[in-house]
Design a protein around this motif. Structure first.
Motif, mmCIF file in Angstrom:
data_model
loop_
_atom_site.group_PDB
_atom_site.id
_atom_site.type_symbol
_atom_site.label_atom_id
_atom_site.label_comp_id
_atom_site.label_asym_id
_atom_site.label_seq_id
_atom_site.Cartn_x
_atom_site.Cartn_y
_atom_site.Cartn_z
ATOM 1 N N GLN A 157 -8.212 7.258 10.136
ATOM 2 C CA GLN A 157 -7.194 7.881 9.309
ATOM 3 C C GLN A 157 -7.459 7.542 7.845
ATOM 4 O OE1 GLN A 157 -3.411 6.453 10.762
ATOM 5 N NE2 GLN A 157 -3.336 7.968 12.420
ATOM 6 N N LEU A 158 -7.344 8.564 6.991
ATOM 7 C CA LEU A 158 -7.539 8.385 5.556
ATOM 8 C C LEU A 158 -6.173 8.518 4.871
ATOM 9 C CD1 LEU A 158 -10.800 10.459 4.991
ATOM 10 C CD2 LEU A 158 -10.558 8.049 5.574
ATOM 11 N N TRP A 159 -5.779 7.440 4.206
ATOM 12 C CA TRP A 159 -4.483 7.373 3.543
ATOM 13 C C TRP A 159 -4.691 7.270 2.030
ATOM 14 C CZ3 TRP A 159 0.369 6.908 6.197
ATOM 15 C CH2 TRP A 159 0.263 6.817 7.589
ATOM 16 N N SER A 160 -3.774 7.878 1.301
ATOM 17 C CA SER A 160 -3.782 7.730 -0.159
ATOM 18 C C SER A 160 -2.350 7.573 -0.639
ATOM 19 C CB SER A 160 -4.432 8.929 -0.851
ATOM 20 O OG SER A 160 -3.609 10.075 -0.735
ATOM 21 N N MET A 161 -2.189 6.937 -1.794
ATOM 22 C CA MET A 161 -0.865 6.626 -2.308
ATOM 23 C C MET A 161 -0.604 7.414 -3.589
ATOM 24 S SD MET A 161 1.108 4.565 -4.569
ATOM 25 C CE MET A 161 0.196 3.093 -5.008
ATOM 26 N N GLY A 162 0.590 7.975 -3.689
ATOM 27 C CA GLY A 162 1.016 8.673 -4.887
ATOM 28 C C GLY A 162 2.487 8.460 -5.117
ATOM 29 N N ASN A 163 2.813 8.001 -6.312
ATOM 30 C CA ASN A 163 4.212 7.742 -6.673
ATOM 31 C C ASN A 163 4.877 6.800 -5.661
ATOM 32 O OD1 ASN A 163 5.945 8.140 -8.777
ATOM 33 N ND2 ASN A 163 6.956 9.911 -7.872
ATOM 34 N N TYR A 164 4.109 5.785 -5.239
ATOM 35 C CA TYR A 164 4.585 4.719 -4.341
ATOM 36 C C TYR A 164 4.895 5.227 -2.933
ATOM 37 C CZ TYR A 164 5.059 2.504 -8.870
ATOM 38 O OH TYR A 164 4.803 2.017 -10.118
ATOM 39 N N HIS A 165 4.272 6.324 -2.564
ATOM 40 C CA HIS A 165 4.410 6.817 -1.185
ATOM 41 C C HIS A 165 3.014 6.981 -0.610
ATOM 42 C CE1 HIS A 165 5.940 9.037 2.283
ATOM 43 N NE2 HIS A 165 4.980 9.919 2.066
ATOM 44 N N TRP A 166 2.862 6.554 0.649
ATOM 45 C CA TRP A 166 1.562 6.651 1.296
ATOM 46 C C TRP A 166 1.517 7.909 2.155
ATOM 47 C CZ3 TRP A 166 -2.750 3.828 0.552
ATOM 48 C CH2 TRP A 166 -2.618 2.676 -0.235
ATOM 49 N N TYR A 167 0.471 8.724 1.884
ATOM 50 C CA TYR A 167 0.272 9.990 2.581
ATOM 51 C C TYR A 167 -0.904 9.854 3.549
ATOM 52 C CZ TYR A 167 2.965 12.050 -1.304
ATOM 53 O OH TYR A 167 3.922 12.355 -2.239
ATOM 54 N N LEU A 168 -0.749 10.381 4.758
ATOM 55 C CA LEU A 168 -1.860 10.486 5.701
ATOM 56 C C LEU A 168 -2.546 11.814 5.426
ATOM 57 C CD1 LEU A 168 -3.572 9.670 8.090
ATOM 58 C CD2 LEU A 168 -1.782 10.541 9.608
ATOM 59 N N VAL A 205 0.644 -1.687 7.499
ATOM 60 C CA VAL A 205 -0.395 -2.125 6.557
ATOM 61 C C VAL A 205 0.337 -2.867 5.449
ATOM 62 C CG1 VAL A 205 -2.167 -1.429 4.927
ATOM 63 C CG2 VAL A 205 -1.919 -0.209 7.084
ATOM 64 N N ILE A 206 0.040 -4.132 5.303
ATOM 65 C CA ILE A 206 0.712 -4.949 4.300
ATOM 66 C C ILE A 206 -0.280 -5.302 3.200
ATOM 67 C CG2 ILE A 206 2.350 -5.875 5.978
ATOM 68 C CD1 ILE A 206 0.713 -8.442 6.003
ATOM 69 N N PHE A 207 0.261 -5.677 2.049
ATOM 70 C CA PHE A 207 -0.573 -5.961 0.886
ATOM 71 C C PHE A 207 -0.233 -7.340 0.347
ATOM 72 C CE2 PHE A 207 -0.021 -1.360 1.019
ATOM 73 C CZ PHE A 207 -1.345 -0.943 1.073
ATOM 74 N N PHE A 208 -1.306 -8.077 0.022
ATOM 75 C CA PHE A 208 -1.185 -9.383 -0.611
ATOM 76 C C PHE A 208 -1.702 -9.287 -2.043
ATOM 77 C CE2 PHE A 208 -1.624 -10.537 3.889
ATOM 78 C CZ PHE A 208 -0.556 -11.419 4.046
ATOM 79 N N GLU A 209 -1.093 -10.060 -2.908
ATOM 80 C CA GLU A 209 -1.681 -10.288 -4.217
ATOM 81 C C GLU A 209 -2.730 -11.392 -4.099
ATOM 82 O OE1 GLU A 209 1.384 -11.185 -6.972
ATOM 83 O OE2 GLU A 209 2.524 -9.347 -6.572
ATOM 84 N N ARG A 210 -3.476 -11.591 -5.184
ATOM 85 C CA ARG A 210 -4.523 -12.620 -5.142
ATOM 86 C C ARG A 210 -3.931 -14.004 -4.941
ATOM 87 N NH1 ARG A 210 -7.002 -15.909 -8.806
ATOM 88 N NH2 ARG A 210 -5.919 -14.984 -10.580
ATOM 89 N N ASN A 211 -2.682 -14.207 -5.356
ATOM 90 C CA ASN A 211 -2.065 -15.527 -5.194
ATOM 91 C C ASN A 211 -1.505 -15.738 -3.794
ATOM 92 O OD1 ASN A 211 0.160 -13.883 -5.174
ATOM 93 N ND2 ASN A 211 0.943 -14.570 -7.164
ATOM 94 N N GLY A 212 -1.662 -14.751 -2.892
ATOM 95 C CA GLY A 212 -1.242 -14.909 -1.518
ATOM 96 C C GLY A 212 0.134 -14.384 -1.204
ATOM 97 N N LEU A 213 0.872 -13.879 -2.210
ATOM 98 C CA LEU A 213 2.208 -13.350 -1.981
ATOM 99 C C LEU A 213 2.149 -11.911 -1.490
ATOM 100 C CD1 LEU A 213 4.196 -14.723 -5.058
ATOM 101 C CD2 LEU A 213 4.396 -15.445 -2.678
ATOM 102 N N ARG A 214 3.121 -11.540 -0.663
ATOM 103 C CA ARG A 214 3.233 -10.172 -0.178
ATOM 104 C C ARG A 214 3.605 -9.238 -1.333
ATOM 105 N NH1 ARG A 214 4.885 -9.538 5.270
ATOM 106 N NH2 ARG A 214 5.317 -7.371 4.714
ATOM 107 N N HIS A 215 3.097 -8.028 -1.246
ATOM 108 C CA HIS A 215 3.401 -7.047 -2.287
ATOM 109 C C HIS A 215 3.358 -5.657 -1.666
ATOM 110 C CE1 HIS A 215 3.605 -5.964 -6.654
ATOM 111 N NE2 HIS A 215 3.278 -4.786 -6.140
ATOM 112 N N GLY A 216 4.375 -5.284 -0.942
ATOM 113 C CA GLY A 216 4.492 -3.936 -0.420
ATOM 114 C C GLY A 216 3.864 -3.766 0.947
ATOM 115 N N GLU A 217 4.199 -2.616 1.549
ATOM 116 C CA GLU A 217 3.710 -2.317 2.878
ATOM 117 C C GLU A 217 4.004 -0.852 3.191
ATOM 118 O OE1 GLU A 217 7.667 -3.686 5.360
ATOM 119 O OE2 GLU A 217 6.109 -5.166 4.943
#
Length: 1335
Positions: free
Chosen positions: A350-361, A302-314
């Motif tokens: 699957q339900l994922w949530s993020m805490g302290n920059y870690h993604w938990y299932l 699962v990758i993330f884009f900013e509004r300007n189209g740049l990648r920001h984490g995964e």
């Protein structure tokens, strides 16, 4: 640290076709789309079309709590219509979008063939087919690839099959049309400068030399290569605020691109090239990230884009062990508000949530039939509720699962002695376990990680925190939590109780929650094929190993209670009713909640059952009582209810019966039960044994705090347990005043001083305790017990504890004297810390040591000089007449030896008494020095010393048995008194010596008060004796002084006895309204002529003066009392204009305009000085320094003069008038009433009855006017104000602290004086003379 816990569950199955309308073997219509009606909290479900049935059927699905099977959702038909196939091969159409408008009760259905259909329901829709209005409002050609309504429901974005994006209004009018062309990709010219990459981080000097490369050039440049699993679908997602929309569309021959448009259809940005990018797309709830799917060769991210189209984490997705191909088809959908990302796979969500920059299932939900048994694969569809953040509808072909989740902490007991702070965090099939009493690692780290066979559903801890049960799809894993003292070790897997479900049952049935109902018995809330059940299993040895079933049709949540006395787990029903479940028995509890509470806990406190629950909207309840409306999280310990609020506070409520629970106000500065925390902090766990509280911040990091309420409760508990060592260390660590160790249990402390010293041990710690003692009861001031029933009013008088410090020091000294050398440091400290410091006693200890051990004595001197001022010690050592000790102390000071050595040598050479006199004289102990002079029998030196230091009082007592020397000292004292204008005392001294001439002179200078003593002394034998003329002159001067002092009776007596002037004596008596005595003297001396010449004239003058005075009193009352009422009315109607209209610049020259009121256009009057509302609190717009600089004595004196004048129109007028009326009433009821009575009696005796009646009537009118004035001025209104001010102002006791300075302080004092409860003057009746009759 929070897990997702299921709090509501329901199932809807697509209805089978009626057998009389359809042939046998034809299946039911499949579920094609779902959406929520947030206003009615119902689910809209679209069925069809299917190859065998071209119909679309629209249903409403709702949960009915009173249905026999609440978990089985019921449906009503909204509408049904046929949809022709848009394809030549006859394939059915596909629903691209289903959306419901709550305001108009309209459902919009958008089909892939291009039709846009609206279904409008009537207001009183009762589910009768045909009543809803179905209309095709538009058709888009050639086809529709995707469609999405904006969050505010005003814009519809449609992606067509011919690569166009249409922006349409709610009325389906075209706003703008945008073509998806390859030219859009030219906007993608992103440049990365390598922020955050490994190449830009400092790795030492040699690292860059070894590997030099440009950090702006990535190691691998993506070209946008397509994924081999890409199904070519298009996805649209709006930013939550509706300002931008993202469209994920494959650009033929180029790559898949995510385009971002604004509301006007203008292209804002395109995504950078990403290899393996697929069609999933979802914009995050915070609007900063856009989630998408990238398929790599070895994983799916699962990758993330900013509004300007740049990648920001995964982050990488985890392929299920039982379905390796589940990641072949992936979709994404964020919750509208909570940070939960739903990842939709082939057969599960699957339900994922993020805490302290870690993604938990956090959860994995199985949907539909198993993939291996499905005739045709179809990915589940999900729909999040727009208002209930974690309410989810997951639809497969034949059913819809409706599940609601809540973020909850899976933690162990928070009550001593089991408060290990155990917390379990779910991350797929891994449990991150941390006992915070043992360690405190930052997330996502944990003390240990435990793996189970399947993704975890729920975790439960036993009441004593000795076991942990983990619920997963295959069974329940039981872990033993071994304790090593106060620390928990790594959990040990004991066994796993498998459910024994086959593959089909795992998809058909759902496991929801788990809780302990006994030390080794767990119960699982389980949805079977038809209804909810409880599965029970006992892990104890010898118990049956199979799972036992119990009905649980209306249960919603299971909770392990906070205390074992509850006797089982607590089940909460949908209605808020609570039940106790133990074994297979269900018993209702006597308490309940007013509604269903997603978060709850139950415990028994003082024999009473307490249930605390938190609703979705932040209402915190204790049983059925509402405690707070802005709660965000809560915990319950054995002594406190702890909860956080949306105002970023953590509050503590002492546990008590429901009616006695006292919630503190939002005042962290005054109340220990309220404390500020970081914005958005949530409670994780509480550890009362460590007096700590663990909170999690919104980012996910943890913070451990030691709230004052928990620390003080812990210190009090340790003192009660006589564990003074731990209590002392806690006070030292948490900076708590050491006086609490004594003040909490004073008698116990004094009885156990030896135990206290034994537990403290360290002499430095004992010194620290002794040095912090003060004569104040801190339990009545800074550490007042806030528990209901123990709270006592605190004030300076109540908190003062004179003699407390000395009592503790004496008790400590008594225990330490047994081993003086070992406890020397503490013994000296105990002497010095007394109030006042017993420096002499401490120096005597040093003096004794000087004779025993000189080295130890030097250490003792160094310590006492460290504790006290060495100059004071030098004086005290000198005062002990111990020159060796004085020399030892002087050597520890900064004194010059050339100064003190000659002086000490000189003292050595003197005799003992003369040395002691010299020392006491130098130390200004003059009385002791006089004692030494008396012992030396040097009376001449003593007289000079007495006069020099004015030791007359002490000398009179010292020489009281030596008559001759006593007379000499008395004569010196008399001369001293006369020189200081204390003539009366000087006259007494001279009279006692027989010096009547000097006594007469002193009495005469003393004035009229000593006229009797003066005339007596003048008539005694003097040398030379007084002549008759001199005596007459003295008497005349005294009489004149008495007449000026208005003592007419005494002046008349002197004229009668010493001047033989009967006429003057009678006249003076008449001036003093003593007509009876005047008539007696006229008759005694046979002077009837005086009756007419003097007495009648005196009566006439007195009548005229009294009549004029009483008339003035009437006029004053008539003018001032109505004015007071008028001023009070104006102050009540418009306090701002009343208090500020006359003097807009206040007492200090600054404009007093309130911050929230605009009263003038002139900028000269616009200032931020104190206003009416801030003037008396010290919280004005200016700084403290500027207020203090303007609060000058000149302004204060000027304001005091204004207050004394009470000029009309000023704010001081009311106070001035009230005091004026008070003085008038007191004068009328005092001297005037007695004078009028004597005047009336004299008038009647001289036959002037009419005049007597007139003055008597006038006096009665004035008395009645005074009574009315008292009722109006000091009536119920002022008494009420005074009482309220006393109650409110006296409670906090902060009036002096908030008093402003300067002229504003005078104004403050004036208002405070008016608000205080004033005692009204007493008005007594005026008794008329009965001989005058009634008028």
């Amino acid at each position: 640290m929070r897990n997702l816990r299921n709090i509501a569950h329901g199932v809807f199955r697509a209805p089978a076709p009626a057998p009389d309308l359809t042939p046998d073997g034809i299946p039911a219509l499949p579920v094609s789309a779902t959406c929520w009606d947030a206003a009615r909290d119902e689910l809209i479900v679209a069925l069809g079309p299917a190859p065998h049935d071209p119909r679309i059927e629209l249903l409403r699905v709702a949960k009915h709590a009173h249905h026999p099977v609440p978990s089985r959702l019921q449906s009503t038909t909204v509408a049904s219509w046929d949809v022709p196939s848009p394809h030549e091969n006859g394939e059915p159409d596909v629903v691209r979008s289903l959306y419901h408008f709550c305001d108009t009760q309209t459902t919009c259905v958008i089909l892939a063939g291009g039709d846009i259909i609206t279904v409008t329901e009537p207001e009183a829709f009762e589910g009768v087919p045909g009543e809803a209005h179905v209309e095709i409002v538009g058709t888009i050609s050639p086809s529709i690839a995707a469609a999405r309504w904006s969050p505010e429901e005003e814009l519809l974005v449609i992606a067509t099959g011919d690569a166009k994006v249409l922006f349409m209004s709610r009325s389906i009018d075209l706003v703008t049309e945008v073509a998806l062309s390859a030219d859009d990709l030219k906007l993608s010219k992103h440049v990365s400068v390598g922020w955050g990459k490994k190449e830009t981080q400092f790795q030492g000097r040699g690292a860059k030399a070894r590997a030099l490369r440009d950090p702006t050039i990535p190691e691998k440049v993506d070209q946008g290569l397509p994924s081999d699993k890409d199904d070519g679908r298009c996805t649209i997602s709006w930013r939550p605020d509706g300002a931008y929309v993202a469209v994920n569309f494959p650009q033929d021959g180029v790559r898949r691109v995510v385009r971002v448009y604004n509301r006007d259809g203008e292209l804002d940005s395109v995504s950078e090239p990403v290899d393996g990018l697929e069609g999933a797309l979802s914009w995050g709830p915070e609007g900063s990230h856009i989630a998408a799917i990238q398929r790599r060769s070895d994983r799916v991210d699962v990758i993330f884009f900013e509004r300007n189209g740049l990648r920001h984490g995964e982050f990488a997705l985890r392929a299920p062990a039982d379905a390796p191909d589940a990641l072949d088809d992936v979709a994404l959908e964020w919750t509208p508000h909570a940070r939960v990302l739903a990842v939709v796979l082939k057969d599960r969500v699957q339900l994922w949530s993020m805490g302290n920059y870690h993604w938990y299932l956090k959860q994995e939900i199985l949907c539909g039939p198993p993939p291996e048994t499905a005739a045709q694969h179809r990915r589940p569809q999900i729909a999040w509720h727009a208002e209930k953040y974690l309410l989810l509808a997951a639809a497969s072909t034949d059913k819809v699962l409706v599940s609601e989740y809540a973020f909850a902490i899976s933690g162990g007991s928070t009550s001593a002695p089991h408060d290990h702070g155990a917390v379990a965090v779910v991350d797929g099939s891994t449990i991150k376990f941390t006992p915070f009493r043992t360690c405190n690692p930052p997330p996502p780290m944990a003390m240990c990680e435990l793996d189970v066979d399947a993704p975890v559903i729920d975790v439960a801890f036993s009441v004593d925190c000795s076991r942990m049960a983990v619920l997963h799809r295959l069974g329940v894993s039981l872990f033993d939590l071994p304790a090593n003292g106060q620390r928990l070790g790594e959990p040990r897997l004991v066994t796993t109780a498998a459910f024994g479900h086959d593959r089909a049952q795992e998809y058909e049935q759902s496991l929801l929650q788990i809780a302990f109902s006994g030390p080794s018995e767990v119960q699982v809330l389980h949805r079977a094929a038809e209804d909810l059940e409880l599965l029970r299993h006992d892990f104890a040895a010898g118990s049956p190993k199979e799972w036992l079933r119990t009905d649980a049709s209306s249960m919603a949540t299971l909770t392990t209670p906070g205390s074992s006395a509850v006797g089982g787990l607590v089940a909460q029903h949908l209605s808020g009713k609570l039940s106790r479940v133990s074994g297979g028995e269900h018993a209702p509890l006597e308490v309940r909640f007013p509604a269903f509470m997603p978060w709850s806990t139950v415990l028994i406190h003082q024999g009473a059952l307490l249930a605390f629950g938190l609703s979705r909207n932040g209402h915190l309840y204790a049983n059925s009582r509402l405690l707070a409306k802005n709660c965000t999280s809560f915990l319950v310990t054995d002594s406190h209810l702890i909860f956080t609020t949306s105002n970023h506070l953590v509050k503590f409520v002492h546990l008590a019966p429901e009616a006695d629970l006292d919630v503190p106000l939002d005042d962290p500065g005054k109340d220990e039960r309220c404390r500020n925390v970081e914005r958005g902090a949530r409670l994780v766990t509480a550890i009362p044994a460590k007096m700590s509280l663990v909170l999690q911040m919104p980012r996910g990091n943890l913070e451990t705090i030691y709230p004052r309420a928990m620390v003080l409760a812990g210190v009090r508990r340790l003192v009660e347990q006589k564990d003074y060592g731990a209590a002392f260390l806690t006070c030292r660590t948490q900076r708590v005043d050491m006086n609490l160790l004594f003040d909490h249990r004073p008698e116990q402390f004094l009885e156990n001083v030896g135990l206290f010293l034994e537990q403290i041990k360290d002499p430095a710690h004992i010194d620290l305790f002794l040095s912090t003692l003060k004569d104040e009861d801190v339990t009545q001031t800074m550490y007042r017990d806030t528990k209901a029933g123990n709270a006592q009013p605190s004030g300076p008088k109540d908190s003062a504890k004179p003699g407390k410090t000395n009592a503790i020091c004496d008790a400590v000294l008594q225990k330490l004297r047994a081993q003086k050398k070992a406890n020397l440091q503490n013994i000296i400290t105990a002497h010095v810390c007394k109030r006042p410091p017993a420096l002499d006693d401490g120096l005597r200890v040093v003096a004794e040591l000087m004779r025993e051990d000189e080295a130890l004595a030097e250490r003792a001197v160094e310590h006492i000089c460290f504790l006290a001022d060495v100059n004071q010690l030098y004086d005290h050592a000198l005062g002990l007449y111990n020159l060796d000790l004085t020399l030892l102390v002087a050597q520890q000071s900064q004194r010059d030896p050339r100064e003190y050595l000659p002086f000490i040598q000189e003292l050595h050479a003197m005799p003992t008494l003369r040395r002691q006199f010299t020392i006491d004289d130098k130390l200004e102990r003059w009385e002791k020095a006089l004692d030494h002079l008396k012992a030396l029998d040097s009376f001449d030196d003593a007289k000079k010393y007495i006069v020099k230091h004015q030791l007359y009082h002490y000398a009179l007592g010292l020489y009281r048995h030596e008559e001759h020397r006593l007379r000499a000292i008395t004569e010196l004292f008399a001369a001293h008194l006369k020189s200081n204008s204390k003539f009366q005392e000087a006259g007494l001294a001279y009279e006692s010596l027989g010096s009547f001439a000097d006594a007469t002179d002193c009495y005469l200078k003393a004035g009229a008060a000593c006229w009797r003593e003066c005339l007596y002394a003048a008539q005694q034998q003097q040398s030379p004796p007084l002549t008759a003329e001199q005596l007459t002159e003295i008497a005349t001067s005294l009489a004149d002084a008495l007449r000026e002092a208005k003592d007419h009776a005494a002046a008349a007596q002197i004229h009668l006895d010493y001047l033989q002037s009967i006429d003057t004596a009678v006249g003076l008596l008449c001036k003093g309204y003593l007509f009876d005595e005047a008539m007696r003297l006229a008759a005694l001396h046979r002077r009837p002529d005086l009756l007419e010449s003097t007495i009648d004239t005196g009566l006439a003058d007195a009548l005229a003066g009294s009549t004029e005075f009483l008339a003035d009193c009437k006029a004053q009352l008539a003018a001032q009392v109505p004015r007071i009422a008028e001023l009070r009315r104006k102050a009540q109607e418009d306090p701002l204009a009343f208090y500020e209209g006359e003097n807009p610049r206040g007492g200090d020259g600054g404009a007093a305009i309130p911050d929230d009121v605009s009263v003038a256009a002139s900028t000269a009057r616009m200032s931020t000085s104190a206003s009416l509302f801030t003037r008396y609190t010290g919280k004005s717009g200016t700084s403290v320094g500027s207020l203090s600089s303007r609060a000058t004595s000149r302004n204060r004196r000027r304001e005091e003069k204004k207050r004394a004048r009470g000029r009309k129109g000023t704010v001081y007028e009311e106070e001035y008038l009230v005091n004026s009326v008070r003085r008038l009433v007191e004068r009328v009821m005092g001297t005037t009433r007695a004078e009028i009575r004597r005047l009336v009696s004299g008038l009647v005796r001289r036959g002037m009855q009419e005049r007597a009646r007139a003055v008597e009537e006038l006096m009665a009118q004035v008395v009645e006017g005074c009574r009315k004035a008292v009722d109006e001025v000091w009536g119920p209104q002022d008494q009420k104000d005074g009482k309220g001010e006393g109650e409110n102002g006296g409670e906090d006791g902060e009036g002096d602290e908030r008093r402003p300075g300067g002229g504003q302080g005078v104004f403050y004092d004036a208002l405070a004086a008016m608000k205080e409860k004033q005692v009204a003057p007493v008005v007594e009746g005026f008794e008329r003379l009965v001989l005058l009759g009634k008028r």
